[in-house]
Write a protein that holds these residues in place. Structure first.
Motif, PDB file in Angstrom:
ATOM      1  N   VAL A  61     -10.721   1.863   3.374  1.00  0.00           N
ATOM      2  CA  VAL A  61     -11.520   2.292   2.221  1.00  0.00           C
ATOM      3  C   VAL A  61     -11.664   3.807   2.204  1.00  0.00           C
ATOM      4  O   VAL A  61     -11.543   4.452   1.146  1.00  0.00           O
ATOM      5  N   TRP A  62     -11.899   4.402   3.364  1.00  0.00           N
ATOM      6  CA  TRP A  62     -12.015   5.873   3.449  1.00  0.00           C
ATOM      7  C   TRP A  62     -10.739   6.549   3.006  1.00  0.00           C
ATOM      8  O   TRP A  62     -10.758   7.541   2.253  1.00  0.00           O
ATOM      9  N   ARG A  63      -9.611   6.030   3.425  1.00  0.00           N
ATOM     10  CA  ARG A  63      -8.329   6.622   3.063  1.00  0.00           C
ATOM     11  C   ARG A  63      -8.080   6.508   1.563  1.00  0.00           C
ATOM     12  O   ARG A  63      -7.667   7.487   0.914  1.00  0.00           O
ATOM     13  N   MET A  64      -8.364   5.359   0.958  1.00  0.00           N
ATOM     14  CA  MET A  64      -8.097   5.188  -0.468  1.00  0.00           C
ATOM     15  C   MET A  64      -9.043   6.029  -1.320  1.00  0.00           C
ATOM     16  O   MET A  64      -8.693   6.401  -2.439  1.00  0.00           O
ATOM     17  N   ARG A  65     -10.201   6.351  -0.809  1.00  0.00           N
ATOM     18  CA  ARG A  65     -11.116   7.215  -1.561  1.00  0.00           C
ATOM     19  C   ARG A  65     -10.649   8.663  -1.562  1.00  0.00           C
ATOM     20  O   ARG A  65     -11.085   9.444  -2.435  1.00  0.00           O
ATOM     21  N   ARG A  66      -9.805   9.027  -0.624  1.00  0.00           N
ATOM     22  CA  ARG A  66      -9.390  10.417  -0.495  1.00  0.00           C
ATOM     23  C   ARG A  66      -7.917  10.662  -0.791  1.00  0.00           C
ATOM     24  O   ARG A  66      -7.472  11.806  -0.784  1.00  0.00           O
ATOM     25  N   VAL A  67      -7.166   9.610  -1.037  1.00  0.00           N
ATOM     26  CA  VAL A  67      -5.756   9.786  -1.318  1.00  0.00           C
ATOM     27  C   VAL A  67      -5.581  10.488  -2.649  1.00  0.00           C
ATOM     28  O   VAL A  67      -6.320  10.266  -3.603  1.00  0.00           O
ATOM     29  N   THR A  68      -4.624  11.379  -2.728  1.00  0.00           N
ATOM     30  CA  THR A  68      -4.363  12.150  -3.943  1.00  0.00           C
ATOM     31  C   THR A  68      -3.548  11.322  -4.913  1.00  0.00           C
ATOM     32  O   THR A  68      -2.543  10.709  -4.541  1.00  0.00           O
ATOM     33  N   VAL A  69      -3.986  11.267  -6.160  1.00  0.00           N
ATOM     34  CA  VAL A  69      -3.277  10.511  -7.190  1.00  0.00           C
ATOM     35  C   VAL A  69      -2.847  11.444  -8.310  1.00  0.00           C
ATOM     36  O   VAL A  69      -3.318  12.553  -8.431  1.00  0.00           O
ATOM     37  N   LEU A  73       0.806  -1.216   0.000  1.00  0.00           N
ATOM     38  CA  LEU A  73       0.000   0.000   0.000  1.00  0.00           C
ATOM     39  C   LEU A  73       0.843   1.273   0.000  1.00  0.00           C
ATOM     40  O   LEU A  73       0.507   2.242  -0.678  1.00  0.00           O
ATOM     41  N   SER A  74       1.915   1.303   0.768  1.00  0.00           N
ATOM     42  CA  SER A  74       2.743   2.511   0.813  1.00  0.00           C
ATOM     43  C   SER A  74       3.553   2.681  -0.460  1.00  0.00           C
ATOM     44  O   SER A  74       3.732   3.802  -0.954  1.00  0.00           O
ATOM     45  N   ARG A  75       4.055   1.590  -1.022  1.00  0.00           N
ATOM     46  CA  ARG A  75       4.857   1.682  -2.243  1.00  0.00           C
ATOM     47  C   ARG A  75       4.050   2.225  -3.406  1.00  0.00           C
ATOM     48  O   ARG A  75       4.559   2.995  -4.221  1.00  0.00           O
ATOM     49  N   ASP A  76       2.790   1.830  -3.505  1.00  0.00           N
ATOM     50  CA  ASP A  76       1.953   2.319  -4.605  1.00  0.00           C
ATOM     51  C   ASP A  76       1.796   3.830  -4.546  1.00  0.00           C
ATOM     52  O   ASP A  76       1.719   4.493  -5.585  1.00  0.00           O
ATOM     53  N   GLN A  77       1.732   4.375  -3.339  1.00  0.00           N
ATOM     54  CA  GLN A  77       1.638   5.825  -3.196  1.00  0.00           C
ATOM     55  C   GLN A  77       3.003   6.485  -3.380  1.00  0.00           C
ATOM     56  O   GLN A  77       3.118   7.546  -4.015  1.00  0.00           O
ATOM     57  N   SER A 107      -3.028  -3.488   9.892  1.00  0.00           N
ATOM     58  CA  SER A 107      -1.801  -3.132   9.178  1.00  0.00           C
ATOM     59  C   SER A 107      -2.115  -2.457   7.847  1.00  0.00           C
ATOM     60  O   SER A 107      -1.447  -1.479   7.471  1.00  0.00           O
ATOM     61  N   ALA A 108      -3.102  -2.948   7.128  1.00  0.00           N
ATOM     62  CA  ALA A 108      -3.465  -2.337   5.850  1.00  0.00           C
ATOM     63  C   ALA A 108      -3.987  -0.922   6.045  1.00  0.00           C
ATOM     64  O   ALA A 108      -3.654  -0.018   5.266  1.00  0.00           O
ATOM     65  N   ALA A 109      -4.796  -0.708   7.067  1.00  0.00           N
ATOM     66  CA  ALA A 109      -5.344   0.630   7.316  1.00  0.00           C
ATOM     67  C   ALA A 109      -4.233   1.629   7.618  1.00  0.00           C
ATOM     68  O   ALA A 109      -4.210   2.741   7.082  1.00  0.00           O
ATOM     69  N   LEU A 110      -3.288   1.238   8.462  1.00  0.00           N
ATOM     70  CA  LEU A 110      -2.205   2.159   8.820  1.00  0.00           C
ATOM     71  C   LEU A 110      -1.243   2.363   7.658  1.00  0.00           C
ATOM     72  O   LEU A 110      -0.746   3.477   7.443  1.00  0.00           O
ATOM     73  N   THR A 153       0.148   6.531   4.771  1.00  0.00           N
ATOM     74  CA  THR A 153       1.405   7.221   4.503  1.00  0.00           C
ATOM     75  C   THR A 153       2.151   6.534   3.369  1.00  0.00           C
ATOM     76  O   THR A 153       2.129   5.304   3.264  1.00  0.00           O
ATOM     77  N   PRO A 154       2.799   7.316   2.502  1.00  0.00           N
ATOM     78  CA  PRO A 154       3.604   6.710   1.444  1.00  0.00           C
ATOM     79  C   PRO A 154       4.987   6.272   1.913  1.00  0.00           C
ATOM     80  O   PRO A 154       5.722   5.641   1.148  1.00  0.00           O
TER      81      PRO A 154
END
Length: 296
Positions: free
Chosen positions: A288-296, A110-114, A195-198, A202-203
């Protein structure tokens, strides 16, 4: 290579044909994208297809967590059944290793993708932010389930293998496979969702790893503080600290008790399951909330 000149508003532009071959094969759609994200995430959890240093933590955790189970089976076999096989005693000691595995590997997905800004490419077609989060979570849960199941499965199969009459022991142990699967499922559910949520927040992988380990350790410290300073009942403390709760649940499921548990009986199994489900549901919602709001 061909070159076409296009006039736009009086300014000359040049379009270059770089010769990339177009893909004309079948397209699997959203389901295919989900499967691809799941499989790639599952491989990432074990460092498959990546440099050897990426495999260090998975190999270390799997090997070290299996050694006590193998040693216990050998000891039981050498004593010809005189030494009882302790599932919970062996498994409780592995909970910190499972935490290390989840804390180290969840940020790899999850962090690497960001960090490397590949989310815009992943989310271009057939992948929504929610399906991305759920695919990554499913991959992590599956990997964690296998890691958490392996030591228990070695104990289960080893107990059958060292018996004087393995066929009779296998028939008598049919009821123990349920606790084995339930224990691995609940442990994997707690570790993977938290672990996935945390990690999604952060990237930076180092920050994600530290926050995962820190959260579990802080929960332990809070539970100890409430017990020693506020006199909170033991039943409540058992449910505040996830690591302690998993260890106690293992004792209950496998019918292994200590003197302390006899004096202060732990909560029922249903209470542990309810708390773990609430933790998992809350962590999944955060993911899910975090991935909906993460900047891409």
């Amino acid at each position: 290579m061909t070159r076409d000149s296009v006039m736009r508003g009086g300014a000359a532009s040049t379009i270059h044909d770089l010769g990339y071959r177009r893909y004309d094969g079948p397209r699997d759609g959203a389901r295919g994208a989900f499967r691809t994200l799941f499989w790639q995430g599952f491989r990432t959890m074990f460092g498959v297809g990546r440099p050897w240093k990426s495999k260090a933590v998975p190999v270390f955790v799997v090997v070290v967590s299996m050694l006590p189970s193998l040693a216990s089976v050998v000891a039981v076999g050498a004593s010809q059944g005189q030494i009882p096989l302790q599932y919970a005693g062996v498994y409780a000691a592995q909970l910190v290793l499972f935490l290390l595995f989840s804390a180290a590997q969840a940020p790899e997905m999850l962090s690497r993708d960001q960090q490397h800004r590949v989310l815009p490419l992943i989310l271009t077609r057939n992948v929504t932010r929610t399906s991305y989060a759920l695919a990554r979570l499913a991959a992590m849960f599956t990997a964690m389930f296998l890691v958490c199941l392996a030591p228990l499965l070695v104990l289960y199969l080893g107990e059958i293998g060292v018996a004087k009459v393995p066929s009779e022991t296998f028939a008598d142990m049919g009821g123990k496979i349920g606790p084995v699967l339930l224990m691995a499922t609940l442990a994997a559910m707690v570790y993977s969702t938290v672990s996935a949520a945390l990690a999604s927040c952060t990237p930076r992988r180092a920050y994600a790893t530290a926050s995962i380990i820190g959260l579990f350790l802080v929960s332990t410290a809070i539970a100890l503080g409430l017990r020693d300073l506020a006199g909170v009942p033991n039943e409540v403390n058992e449910l505040i600290d996830p690591l302690r709760a998993l260890g106690t649940l293992a004792m209950v499921l496998f019918g292994e008790t200590t003197r302390g548990m006899e004096l202060n009986p732990p909560p029922p199994v249903a209470a542990f399951i309810a708390v773990f489900v609430i933790i998992a549901a809350g962590a999944t919602t955060v993911l899910v909330w975090r991935m909906r709001r993460v900047t891409v």
